[in-house]
Design an enzyme around this catalytic site. Structure first.
Site, PDB file in Angstrom:
ATOM      1  N   ALA A  54       0.762  -1.398  -0.035  1.00  0.00           N
ATOM      2  CA  ALA A  54      -0.090   0.206   0.078  1.00  0.00           C
ATOM      3  C   ALA A  54       0.877   1.307   0.177  1.00  0.00           C
ATOM      4  O   ALA A  54       0.840   2.144   0.969  1.00  0.00           O
ATOM      5  CB  ALA A  54      -1.071  -0.025   1.082  1.00  0.00           C
ATOM      6  N   HIS A  55       1.427   1.453  -0.872  1.00  0.00           N
ATOM      7  CA  HIS A  55       2.532   2.406  -1.210  1.00  0.00           C
ATOM      8  C   HIS A  55       3.212   2.323  -2.632  1.00  0.00           C
ATOM      9  O   HIS A  55       2.865   1.442  -3.534  1.00  0.00           O
ATOM     10  CB  HIS A  55       3.669   2.540  -0.203  1.00  0.00           C
ATOM     11  CG  HIS A  55       4.552   1.343  -0.450  1.00  0.00           C
ATOM     12  ND1 HIS A  55       4.564   0.470   0.479  1.00  0.00           N
ATOM     13  CD2 HIS A  55       5.396   0.821  -1.287  1.00  0.00           C
ATOM     14  CE1 HIS A  55       5.483  -0.403   0.509  1.00  0.00           C
ATOM     15  NE2 HIS A  55       5.975  -0.252  -0.914  1.00  0.00           N
ATOM     16  N   ALA A  56       3.920   3.627  -3.029  1.00  0.00           N
ATOM     17  CA  ALA A  56       4.547   3.617  -4.369  1.00  0.00           C
ATOM     18  C   ALA A  56       5.813   3.965  -4.032  1.00  0.00           C
ATOM     19  O   ALA A  56       6.118   4.382  -2.827  1.00  0.00           O
ATOM     20  CB  ALA A  56       3.837   4.779  -5.073  1.00  0.00           C
TER      21      ALA A  56
END
Ligand code: TYD
Length: 139
Positions: A54-56
């Site tokens: 849940a990130h970039a």
């Protein structure tokens, strides 16, 4: 708009040496991986129902490998979304920078191996989805 997109993410097929004593797969830097490998880490002992990532990443390139078991990788470049179910240790999933990802549906005893282009750097993470969308539309 960011020049990175899901079109650049793809599965990579690694060599397989099949043997009735057990199969072998190898990965060579500068050959099978589209970036110089600077780090390897792995995620294991994932409890049922847990979600990871849940990130970039701003600059980091990665390849995900289901070393054991299976899990689903959901990718999102702000324009389109795609889900990859990884369940074979001879496939990798290349993920370019500026792609939001989350991982779920881990089977028991699954191991997610990650090859990465740089050492851990918290400042390379975008952990807020709203900020991610703002950032890609500004680029
Ligand atoms: P994080 O990348 O957020 O995990 P996820 O796989 O769910 O995206 O990392 C979890 C924690 O581990 C975070 O506190 C940073 C730390 N960490 C390191 O110290 N070194 C590393 O190489 C990685 C990947 C994480």
């Amino acid at each position: 708009m960011s020049t990175w997109s899901l079109e650049k993410c793809e599965t990579i097929s690694f060599p397989r040496i099949n043997d009735n004593r057990g199969n072998l797969t190898f990965i060579e830097g500068q050959n099978h991986i589209p970036f110089p490998i600077e780090r390897f880490y792995y995620i294991y002992d994932v409890p049922g129902g847990a979600e990871r990532a849940a990130h970039a990443h701003v600059n980091l390139h990665q390849v995900y490998i289901a070393m054991s078991g299976s899990f689903d990788v959901h990718l999102d470049d702000g324009r389109q979304r795609r889900t990859y179910s990884l369940n074979r240790s001879y496939f990798g999933l290349y993920i370019c920078p500026m792609v939001w990802r989350h991982i779920d549906n881990f089977s028991s005893n699954s191991v997610l191996g990650v090859l990465a282009s740089a050492r851990y750097d918290e400042s390379d993470y975008i952990r807020d989805y709203g900020q991610f969308l703002e950032r890609i539309s500004a680029e």
